[in-house]
Design a protein around this motif. Structure first.
Motif, short mmCIF file in Angstrom:
data_model
loop_
_atom_site.label_atom_id
_atom_site.label_comp_id
_atom_site.label_asym_id
_atom_site.label_seq_id
_atom_site.Cartn_x
_atom_site.Cartn_y
_atom_site.Cartn_z
N LYS A 154 4.81 8.14 -9.39
CA LYS A 154 5.86 8.00 -9.54
C LYS A 154 5.76 9.07 -11.23
O LYS A 154 7.01 10.35 -10.84
CB LYS A 154 6.98 7.48 -9.93
N PHE A 155 4.90 8.72 -11.90
CA PHE A 155 5.05 9.30 -12.76
C PHE A 155 3.58 10.90 -13.28
O PHE A 155 3.52 11.17 -13.52
CB PHE A 155 4.14 8.66 -14.17
N GLY A 156 2.82 10.89 -12.11
CA GLY A 156 2.45 12.06 -12.19
C GLY A 156 0.79 12.19 -12.32
O GLY A 156 0.64 12.51 -12.72
N VAL A 157 0.44 10.50 -12.76
CA VAL A 157 -0.49 10.20 -13.18
C VAL A 157 -1.64 9.49 -11.81
O VAL A 157 -1.46 9.12 -10.62
CB VAL A 157 -0.57 8.18 -14.12
N LYS A 158 -3.11 10.80 -12.05
CA LYS A 158 -3.95 10.34 -10.90
C LYS A 158 -5.06 8.86 -10.62
O LYS A 158 -5.12 8.59 -12.08
CB LYS A 158 -5.31 11.02 -11.38
N VAL A 159 -4.78 8.12 -10.29
CA VAL A 159 -5.32 6.32 -9.78
C VAL A 159 -5.57 6.38 -9.19
O VAL A 159 -5.67 6.03 -8.09
CB VAL A 159 -3.91 5.58 -9.80
N ASP A 160 -7.10 7.36 -9.01
CA ASP A 160 -7.99 7.83 -7.59
C ASP A 160 -8.68 6.07 -7.09
O ASP A 160 -8.27 5.26 -5.71
CB ASP A 160 -8.83 9.12 -7.33
N HIS A 161 -9.00 5.48 -8.59
CA HIS A 161 -10.02 4.70 -7.99
C HIS A 161 -8.84 3.07 -8.00
O HIS A 161 -9.39 2.31 -7.31
CB HIS A 161 -10.44 4.01 -9.32
N TYR A 162 -8.14 3.58 -8.35
CA TYR A 162 -7.19 2.03 -7.80
C TYR A 162 -6.79 2.31 -6.33
O TYR A 162 -6.70 1.45 -5.90
CB TYR A 162 -5.12 2.11 -8.33
N GLU A 163 -6.18 3.29 -5.93
CA GLU A 163 -5.79 4.06 -4.26
C GLU A 163 -7.85 2.92 -3.50
O GLU A 163 -7.30 3.17 -2.23
CB GLU A 163 -5.71 5.23 -3.91
N GLU A 164 -8.63 3.66 -4.13
CA GLU A 164 -9.95 3.40 -3.24
C GLU A 164 -10.16 1.19 -3.36
O GLU A 164 -9.95 1.82 -2.27
CB GLU A 164 -11.06 3.74 -4.26
N MET A 165 -9.62 0.91 -4.58
CA MET A 165 -10.00 -0.67 -4.53
C MET A 165 -8.29 -1.08 -3.32
O MET A 165 -8.64 -2.07 -2.78
CB MET A 165 -9.62 -1.10 -5.79
N GLY A 166 -6.91 -0.42 -3.96
CA GLY A 166 -6.13 -0.78 -2.41
C GLY A 166 -5.97 -0.62 -1.68
O GLY A 166 -5.89 -1.88 -0.66
N THR A 167 -7.40 -0.06 -1.08
CA THR A 167 -6.71 0.25 0.82
C THR A 167 -8.45 -0.77 0.95
O THR A 167 -8.09 -1.25 2.24
CB THR A 167 -7.58 1.22 1.01
N LYS A 168 -9.10 -0.66 -0.22
CA LYS A 168 -10.39 -2.07 0.22
C LYS A 168 -9.21 -4.04 0.43
O LYS A 168 -10.45 -4.63 0.91
CB LYS A 168 -11.42 -2.04 -0.66
N ILE A 169 -8.44 -3.60 -0.65
CA ILE A 169 -7.66 -5.21 -0.50
C ILE A 169 -7.11 -5.41 1.26
O ILE A 169 -6.04 -4.95 0.90
CB ILE A 169 -6.89 -5.84 -1.72
N THR A 170 -7.93 -6.15 2.21
CA THR A 170 -6.53 -6.62 2.81
C THR A 170 -5.82 -7.38 3.01
O THR A 170 -6.41 -8.80 2.87
CB THR A 170 -7.91 -6.25 4.26
N VAL A 171 -4.64 -7.81 2.74
CA VAL A 171 -3.74 -8.63 2.92
C VAL A 171 -2.81 -9.33 3.83
O VAL A 171 -2.56 -7.83 4.50
CB VAL A 171 -3.25 -8.94 1.71
#
Ligand SMILES: NC(=O)C1=CN([C@@H]2O[C@H](COP(=O)(O)OP(=O)(O)OC[C@H]3O[C@@H](n4cnc5c(N)ncnc54)[C@H](OP(=O)(O)O)[C@@H]3O)[C@@H](O)[C@H]2O)C=CC1
Ligand SMILES: CC(C)(CO)C(=O)C(=O)O
Length: 305
Positions: free
Chosen positions: A288-305
């Motif tokens: 939303k704010f145009g902040v790069k959160v690449d590492h969050y995206e990488e970790m987010g896809t690895k968390i399978t819920v």
């Protein structure tokens, strides 16, 4: 003063037991545990058992209930459910709120006040923000162990109303509580530690000790903290490199085998987890704010819920 504690788990039981013990001889202060099913049955029959600092306290509050009619109108509602239950739980007890009721949410995260505002119709000035530094877990319904952390509560608001009186009430109730007008910065400082840690441990299924001893993991953790620091700026919160270093150093306060609660919930394949406010919030708000959160995206896809 009628005080309800909604969510009698690790955090709620610590807070509830302290208040009950310290106000047991005060006829003007009623402590009500709002809980359901096995927790309600167990506390009603046996009392709440909290082991803290080598001692076990067993206490019975004024009332244990899940019935809003029986509970009646509250002066203060402390909400200690997990964030995924917050909206539903508080909505269920809307009838216990009068215009003046103060709401104090203790979830990890920076958006509990928003979640509450989106769930109930209540004066925004009466919804405070708060966090607690503790490790306290349910052993079985109604039986809780405080494993570490000081139990320090920070709470506050950002408008002109003064809630210093509430600090006095909580301190008299045996809680280590501090009122601050800078609560948003404090919430973000806690988030700086809890959110990257939750994301990495849940994504990689490693203990806090395994994370701390691995330089590659630590470098990634620091990069995620930098992403939090960048996003915080969009909320007018300044986090410094010193805050990041302090957050990294905090890891050494935890035993090697410690796991985060997000990791435990993901591992147990729990239907609900706090991924939404601890990980996804960073990704959606970053976008939303145009902040790069690449590492969050990488970790987010690895968390399978
Ligand atoms: N535990 C800790 O050490 C720490 C936790 N936190 C944060 O505090 C928050 C609470 O965590 P924690 O105490 O661990 O969570 P727990 O899962 O231990 O406790 C949450 C409690 O909320 C209850 N609950 C949920 N919905 C309702 C409802 N509608 N009515 C009544 N009770 C309800 C659950 O009961 P039921 O079993 O019936 O669903 C459960 O007992 C989280 O945001 C967490 O991130 C922050 C610092 C440390
Ligand atoms: C990291 C920890 C234990 C710190 O309190 C926590 O809050 C969590 O696991 O969610």
């Amino acid at each position: 003063m009628k005080i309800g504690i909604l969510g009698m788990g690790g955090v709620g039981s610590f807070v509830g037991a302290k208040l009950t013990e310290n106000y047991k001889d005060d006829p003007d202060t009623q402590i009500i545990f709002i809980c359901r099913n096995k927790t309600k049955e167990s506390i009603t029959t046996n009392g709440l058992s909290l082991t803290t600092e080598g001692k076990t306290i067993t206490c019975k509050p004024y009332l244990v209930s899940d019935d809003s009619k029986e509970i009646g109108l509250l002066d203060l509602l402390i909400v200690s459910t997990k964030s995924f239950s917050l909206g539903n739980a508080i909505g269920q007890y809307q009838d216990c709120l009068k215009k003046e009721t103060i709401i104090l949410p203790l979830q990890n995260g920076v958006d509990s006040k928003n979640l509450i505002e989106n769930s109930i119709d209540h004066d925004s000035l009466k919804i405070l923000e708060a966090c607690i530094y503790i490790v306290s877990n349910i052993e079985q319904p109604g039986v809780v162990k405080h494993l570490g952390g000081p139990g320090k509560i920070f709470f506050g608001n950002s408008d002109s109303q003064d809630f210093k009186w509430l600090e006095e009430l909580l301190v008299k109730g045996g809680l280590n509580a501090s009122y601050t007008k800078d609560i948003k910065t404090i919430l973000w400082k806690k988030y700086l530690f809890v959110s990257p840690l939750a994301a990495m441990t849940a994504a990689l299924d490693i203990t806090l000790g395994e994370l701390a001893e691995n330089p590659t993991h630590m470098a990634k953790l620091e990069k995620m903290m930098k992403e939090v620091k960048e996003l915080a700026k969009h909320f007018n919160i300044t986090l410094s490199d010193k805050d990041i270093n302090e957050a990294l150093a905090m890891l050494s306060n935890f035993p090697y085998q410690s796991k985060t609660s997000l990791q435990l919930d993901v591992k147990s394949k729990n239907k609900n987890t706090e991924k939404a406010n601890l990980v996804d919030y960073m990704i959606t708000t970053g976008k939303k704010f145009g902040v790069k959160v690449d590492h969050y995206e990488e970790m987010g896809t690895k968390i399978t819920v």
